[in-house]
Design a protein around this motif. Structure first.
Motif, PDB file in Angstrom:
ATOM      1  N   LEU A  68       0.816  -1.203   0.000  1.00 24.51           N
ATOM      2  CA  LEU A  68       0.000   0.000   0.000  1.00 24.51           C
ATOM      3  C   LEU A  68       0.854   1.259   0.000  1.00 24.51           C
ATOM      4  O   LEU A  68       1.831   1.366   0.748  1.00 24.51           O
ATOM      5  N   ARG A  69       0.474   2.217  -0.842  1.00 21.49           N
ATOM      6  CA  ARG A  69       1.173   3.494  -0.969  1.00 21.49           C
ATOM      7  C   ARG A  69       0.154   4.628  -0.967  1.00 21.49           C
ATOM      8  O   ARG A  69      -1.007   4.446  -1.312  1.00 21.49           O
ATOM      9  N   ARG A  70       0.654   5.805  -0.579  1.00 19.94           N
ATOM     10  CA  ARG A  70      -0.155   7.008  -0.761  1.00 19.94           C
ATOM     11  C   ARG A  70      -0.203   7.342  -2.253  1.00 19.94           C
ATOM     12  O   ARG A  70       0.524   6.768  -3.058  1.00 19.94           O
ATOM     13  N   ALA A  71      -1.056   8.318  -2.611  1.00 13.01           N
ATOM     14  CA  ALA A  71      -1.189   8.709  -4.015  1.00 13.01           C
ATOM     15  C   ALA A  71       0.118   9.258  -4.571  1.00 13.01           C
ATOM     16  O   ALA A  71       0.362   9.176  -5.780  1.00 13.01           O
ATOM     17  N   ASP A  72       0.990   9.810  -3.691  1.00 13.40           N
ATOM     18  CA  ASP A  72       2.265  10.342  -4.157  1.00 13.40           C
ATOM     19  C   ASP A  72       3.360   9.276  -4.232  1.00 13.40           C
ATOM     20  O   ASP A  72       4.503   9.576  -4.556  1.00 13.40           O
ATOM     21  N   GLY A  73       3.018   8.024  -3.916  1.00  9.03           N
ATOM     22  CA  GLY A  73       3.979   6.933  -4.008  1.00  9.03           C
ATOM     23  C   GLY A  73       4.682   6.590  -2.712  1.00  9.03           C
ATOM     24  O   GLY A  73       5.365   5.571  -2.641  1.00  9.03           O
ATOM     25  N   SER A  74       4.534   7.404  -1.667  1.00 10.69           N
ATOM     26  CA  SER A  74       5.183   7.112  -0.389  1.00 10.69           C
ATOM     27  C   SER A  74       4.418   6.020   0.355  1.00 10.69           C
ATOM     28  O   SER A  74       3.242   5.770   0.087  1.00 10.69           O
ATOM     29  N   ALA A  75       5.123   5.363   1.300  1.00 11.80           N
ATOM     30  CA  ALA A  75       4.516   4.259   2.052  1.00 11.80           C
ATOM     31  C   ALA A  75       3.312   4.745   2.852  1.00 11.80           C
ATOM     32  O   ALA A  75       3.309   5.849   3.399  1.00 11.80           O
ATOM     33  N   LEU A  76       2.284   3.906   2.915  1.00  7.38           N
ATOM     34  CA  LEU A  76       1.064   4.234   3.663  1.00  7.38           C
ATOM     35  C   LEU A  76       1.110   3.516   5.003  1.00  7.38           C
ATOM     36  O   LEU A  76       1.019   2.286   5.056  1.00  7.38           O
ATOM     37  N   PRO A  77       1.258   4.250   6.122  1.00  7.28           N
ATOM     38  CA  PRO A  77       1.279   3.595   7.439  1.00  7.28           C
ATOM     39  C   PRO A  77      -0.022   2.845   7.698  1.00  7.28           C
ATOM     40  O   PRO A  77      -1.091   3.245   7.234  1.00  7.28           O
ATOM     41  N   THR A  78       0.069   1.758   8.473  1.00  4.32           N
ATOM     42  CA  THR A  78      -1.110   0.942   8.752  1.00  4.32           C
ATOM     43  C   THR A  78      -2.229   1.753   9.385  1.00  4.32           C
ATOM     44  O   THR A  78      -3.404   1.595   9.041  1.00  4.32           O
ATOM     45  N   ARG A  79      -1.868   2.654  10.294  1.00  4.64           N
ATOM     46  CA  ARG A  79      -2.910   3.421  10.992  1.00  4.64           C
ATOM     47  C   ARG A  79      -3.638   4.399  10.068  1.00  4.64           C
ATOM     48  O   ARG A  79      -4.688   4.909  10.437  1.00  4.64           O
ATOM     49  N   GLN A  80      -3.079   4.654   8.878  1.00  3.39           N
ATOM     50  CA  GLN A  80      -3.739   5.561   7.936  1.00  3.39           C
ATOM     51  C   GLN A  80      -4.462   4.825   6.822  1.00  3.39           C
ATOM     52  O   GLN A  80      -5.013   5.457   5.916  1.00  3.39           O
ATOM     53  N   THR A  81      -4.471   3.490   6.872  1.00  2.00           N
ATOM     54  CA  THR A  81      -5.216   2.741   5.867  1.00  2.00           C
ATOM     55  C   THR A  81      -6.708   2.955   6.081  1.00  2.00           C
ATOM     56  O   THR A  81      -7.149   3.197   7.207  1.00  2.00           O
ATOM     57  N   PRO A  82      -7.518   2.888   5.024  1.00  2.00           N
ATOM     58  CA  PRO A  82      -8.954   3.178   5.162  1.00  2.00           C
ATOM     59  C   PRO A  82      -9.644   2.289   6.194  1.00  2.00           C
ATOM     60  O   PRO A  82     -10.492   2.768   6.953  1.00  2.00           O
ATOM     61  N   LEU A  83      -9.306   0.990   6.243  1.00  2.00           N
ATOM     62  CA  LEU A  83      -9.987   0.075   7.146  1.00  2.00           C
ATOM     63  C   LEU A  83      -9.702   0.406   8.608  1.00  2.00           C
ATOM     64  O   LEU A  83     -10.606   0.400   9.456  1.00  2.00           O
ATOM     65  N   VAL A  84      -8.438   0.714   8.915  1.00  2.00           N
ATOM     66  CA  VAL A  84      -8.084   1.058  10.295  1.00  2.00           C
ATOM     67  C   VAL A  84      -8.706   2.402  10.681  1.00  2.00           C
ATOM     68  O   VAL A  84      -9.172   2.585  11.812  1.00  2.00           O
ATOM     69  N   ARG A  85      -8.746   3.353   9.754  1.00  2.00           N
ATOM     70  CA  ARG A  85      -9.394   4.639  10.042  1.00  2.00           C
ATOM     71  C   ARG A  85     -10.877   4.442  10.331  1.00  2.00           C
ATOM     72  O   ARG A  85     -11.436   5.051  11.245  1.00  2.00           O
ATOM     73  N   ALA A  86     -11.524   3.564   9.556  1.00  2.00           N
ATOM     74  CA  ALA A  86     -12.947   3.307   9.787  1.00  2.00           C
ATOM     75  C   ALA A  86     -13.168   2.609  11.115  1.00  2.00           C
ATOM     76  O   ALA A  86     -14.183   2.852  11.798  1.00  2.00           O
ATOM     77  N   LEU A  87     -12.238   1.736  11.518  1.00  2.00           N
ATOM     78  CA  LEU A  87     -12.364   1.065  12.807  1.00  2.00           C
ATOM     79  C   LEU A  87     -12.299   2.063  13.953  1.00  2.00           C
ATOM     80  O   LEU A  87     -12.818   1.824  15.042  1.00  2.00           O
ATOM     81  N   GLY A  88     -11.662   3.186  13.703  1.00  2.00           N
ATOM     82  CA  GLY A  88     -11.621   4.253  14.700  1.00  2.00           C
ATOM     83  C   GLY A  88     -12.863   5.130  14.691  1.00  2.00           C
ATOM     84  O   GLY A  88     -12.906   6.153  15.385  1.00  2.00           O
TER      85      GLY A  88
END
Length: 839
Positions: A359-379
């Motif tokens: 998983l990457r951000r739209a700019d190509g950088s790594a996407l931290p687990t806590r910022q993934t859509p599923l984890v954000r929704a769990l919050g």
């Protein structure tokens, strides 16, 4: 560096305290899973564990976010243990990146479940025995801070104060002795069976009679395995009975699910809790049995529902995944597995290991687990249209639009979260190519040529494709070969020779695209069949070594031939051949249009320059012999006038030559003036000029020719009209306009000259009632050598230079000249000059 101290782990007092803690911890007021969830949320970690450490196994008594295979409640082998390091050290232990630690990179949690970093603090009882740890785990490297450890220590205090043996001595035998055991067993809702050392039934409560259909009197003394157990279960019971009888303490029993035979012969699934007690009559094995028939039916129904739901989700094209409230992934359909490059039969654990690294951000950088859509929704967050990149090694990068939201139970409590994805790779690629086309146009326009903008063009194409290597080749007209004009590459200096390869027409992919004048595509240069067919080609070997896969060569057409090639390479095997070819063809056509425009502009400039050079050459070359002819004609005229004996015919001939020479000299002067004015070599000399005075002089000059043609000339002139301009050139404008009006006005015509001055500037208007200008000739009237069709078809002489010279002089004064439309016959020409003091 983490280490294991077996002396500490095997310490008898610590082991006793750990086993006591494993029994007592689940009885705390605060649920242990909630403690783990609190630790994970406080440190922004995807996983957390409350663990008790034995010697050869670790017990997860509380957890959050663990893969399902680690959340069964079964003891974990020591190979999966991190708690052992914390218990051995007896102080906080951290690892920022397990993959860089020689002692941890092979750890089972890292290899099998993708763990990359952990931090843990010890758990102690009131006697200060280290019984386990509170641990948080991340799947990406991270630097643990002092604040993270302070939070873990504070949370661990919620579990502090576990009573030791002195504080929790056990049940009071005096109190228990006063209990009526039979009354207690008769009141128990679960079936109770007690057997002696040989397996004969010695205890049977009413719940057992209701469940199995046998009365206590009927079963007393009968063998349990023959009465209730199936053959396979009975054999295991007989094999394990000696061990049960010899064990001491209820904790040494067994818990599990077994099938039991009813009196009528049908089987019942039951949950059995087995323990051994010792009394005055010897040891007895006590078994509590709970009917699971209803639970089995419910599980079967739930299984059917889960199967239906799984089939339904697998039929969807959109990737779907869901996790429970504890952060454990429970659902992932076939499309989600395929999105991460996994086979359809891959497990949830496989997905958990693979997905975080993709998983990457739209700019190509790594996407931290806590910022993934599923984890954000769990919050508790509703995530709408989060754009993420899925970068699976060896495959094209895909762009997904993720939408996620919490799952809320009927009572309003959070039950989990669900995420769905939509593949918008093609849409984003088209958008990037539109931006790329604009950027290419801007780069070429800024530099003025495709050749000079090659580096910018290849960079824009590479960024639009997200491909590592793009080349632009242009045709050399002199040698008819392709030369490298520019490139954008991320291959590094080791592949500098990549561009040195020649492109020969008809050979290789690029040469074939050149010869065919159409794009050619190779899905995977590294494909074994392709490599074998081109094993001797060093360029193919270089592609494979550089990790390049897909390749496309798009021709740049211009003027009916290939003027260049756009050659692109991908790091993954691309299969979207149609859309990519169309997009690159559009870029190639765009560059071809720029090349054509550039060549056309150059041709126009060369023609114009050649025309100017020709006119200048002709003008100068003609002027010299004209000067000689004029001189001799003037001399001959003077001699014939002095020699009265000369024949009259000779004098007339000399006059005719003089008139022709004068006319020809006027044409040459006009050509030279026009060429100088249009090229900028002849500058007007701006100074105050009385336009009214110049107009009167021009009127006097044409008076004789006007009278000869029977043309009436009137004027509306102020006494004085001073403007800023070149008097000689302004007089030339007036002379040309008035002489044209007289020339093209028939006998009895009328000419009007008017001058005006206001805040907008100075206006010169010349009107006549002559033959006029046909509508189709008006746009070309002020061009060099152009004459209106009605003028060409009459015997009126002219060169087509007069109005062109007028236009050049007026524009040199920053003015304008227009041909006014008029419904009546004739022509009206208006010259507007800037206000006084301007120009």
């Amino acid at each position: 560096m983490p280490y294991v101290d077996m002396t500490v782990l095997e310490n008898p007092q610590r082991l006793a305290a750990a086993r006591r803690a494993r029994r007592l911890l689940p009885g705390l007021v605060v649920p242990l899973d909630a403690i783990a969830r609190l630790a994970a949320r406080a440190t922004n970690s995807p996983m957390a564990i409350v663990a008790v450490m034995d010697v050869h196994e670790e017990h997860f008594v509380g957890s959050f976010g663990l893969p399902a295979v680690l959340s069964t409640g079964a003891p974990m082998p020591v190979a999966y243990s991190v708690c052992k390091y914390i218990v051995s050290a007896d102080h906080p232990v951290t690892s920022d990146d397990m993959s860089t630690d020689p002692d941890l990179r092979g750890h089972a949690l890292a290899v099998e479940f993708g763990a990359r970093a952990f931090a843990g603090v010890p758990l102690r009882d009131t006697a200060d025995h280290t019984v386990g740890s509170l641990l948080v785990v991340d799947v990406v490297p991270r630097a643990w801070t002092d604040a993270d450890l302070e939070l873990l220590v504070e949370i661990s205090t919620l579990l502090a104060g576990l009573p030791d043996a002195e504080e929790h001595p056990g049940s009071d035998p005096g109190v228990l002795a006063g209990l009526d055991a039979a009354a207690v067993l008769d009141g128990v809702q679960e079936a109770f069976v007690a057997v002696d050392a040989i397996g004969a039934v010695r205890g049977w409560n009413p719940a057992a009679q209701a469940l199995f259909g046998w009365s206590g009197a009927e079963v007393q003394g009968r063998q349990l395995d023959e009465l209730l157990l199936t053959e396979a279960v009975g054999q295991r019971f007989r094999d394990g009975l000696p061990g049960l009888i010899s064990s001491t303490g209820p904790q040494n029993g067994w818990i599990g699910q077994v099938p039991i035979r009813h009196r009528d012969g049908h089987e019942l699934p039951v949950r059995a809790v087995v323990s051994t007690i010792r009394g005055r009559s010897g040891p007895f094995v006590c078994v509590f049995l709970a009917d699971l028939s209803g639970q089995s039916d419910a599980e079967r129904d739930a299984g059917h529902q889960r199967g239906f739901l799984a089939a339904l989700l697998d039929s969807l094209d959109a990737p779907v995944a869901a996790m429970d409230v504890d952060g454990r992934l429970q659902v992932a359909n076939r499309a989600m597995r395929r999105m991460h490059g996994l086979p359809d039969e891959a497990t949830i654990a496989d997905l958990l290991r693979a997905a975080p690294a993709h998983l990457r951000r739209a700019d190509g950088s790594a996407l931290p687990t806590r910022q993934t859509p599923l984890v954000r929704a769990l919050g508790g967050e509703v995530v709408a249209d989060q754009e993420i990149l899925v970068a699976v090694p060896g495959r094209p990068v895909r762009t997904e639009l993720a939408n996620a939201q919490p799952i809320v139970a009927p009572d309003g409590a959070l039950a989990g979260a669900v995420v769905t994805c939509v593949d918008i790779t093609g849409q984003r690629r088209v958008e990037r190519f539109r931006e790329c086309q604009l950027a290419v146009a801007t780069a070429v326009a800024r530099s003025g040529s495709v050749d000079d903008s090659a580096a910018d063009v290849t960079r824009e194409v590479a960024e639009a494709l997200r491909w590592p290597h793009v080349e632009l080749w242009l045709l050399d007209d002199l040698t008819d070969t392709m030369r490298p004009a520019g490139h954008h590459s991320m291959l590094g200096d080791d592949f500098a020779g990549f561009l040195a390869r020649p492109i020969q027409k008809g050979l290789g992919v690029s040469g074939a695209a050149w010869a065919a004048a159409e794009p050619l595509w190779v899905s995977d240069v590294a494909d074994s069949a392709y490599v074998c067919n081109h094993a001797t080609d060093p360029w193919v070997r270089m592609c494979v070594r550089a990790g390049l896969h897909s390749m496309v060569a798009a021709p740049i057409p211009s003027g009916g031939q290939v003027r260049g090639l756009l050659v692109c390479f991908a790091a993954g095997a691309e299969h979207d051949q149609t859309s990519l070819t169309a997009l690159l063809t559009a870029i190639g056509d765009q560059l071809g249009q720029f090349i054509a425009q550039k060549r056309s502009a150059q041709l126009v400039q060369e023609v114009a320059r050649g025309k100017d050079d020709f006119l200048s050459l002709v003008g100068h070359e003609i002027r010299t012999p004209l000067t000689v002819i004029s001189s001799y004609v003037d001399m001959l005229l003077a001699e014939t006038e002095a020699d009265h004996a000369a024949p009259g015919d000779a004098h007339a001939a000399y006059e005719a030559i003089a008139r022709g020479t004068t006319a020809l000299r006027g044409i040459v002067d006009d050509l030279l003036d026009l060429t100088a004015l249009e090229s900028g070599h002849l500058q007007v000399s701006l100074r105050p000029a009385d336009l009214a005075y110049l107009a009167r002089r021009s009127l006097q000059r044409i008076r004789d020719s006007a009278d000869a043609n029977g043309v009436t000339v009137t004027a509306d002139l102020p006494e004085v009209l001073v403007t800023t301009g070149d008097p000689q050139r302004l007089r030339q404008v007036l002379d040309n306009l008035l002489s044209n009006a007289v020339k093209y006005s028939p006998d009895g015509g009328h000419i009007m000259l008017a001058l005006a001055d206001d805040e907008q500037g100075v206006t010169i208007t010349v009107s006549d009632t002559g033959i006029g200008i046909p509508p189709e000739d008006r746009p070309q009237l002020f061009q060099r050598f152009y004459r209106a069709s009605n003028a060409r078809h009459t015997a009126i002489p002219g060169t087509g230079l007069g109005l062109c010279i007028v236009r050049a002089i007026v524009e040199a004064h920053h003015g304008t000249i227009t041909l006014d439309d008029t419904p009546r016959a004739g022509t009206t020409i208006t010259v507007r000059l800037p206000p006084r003091g301007e120009g």
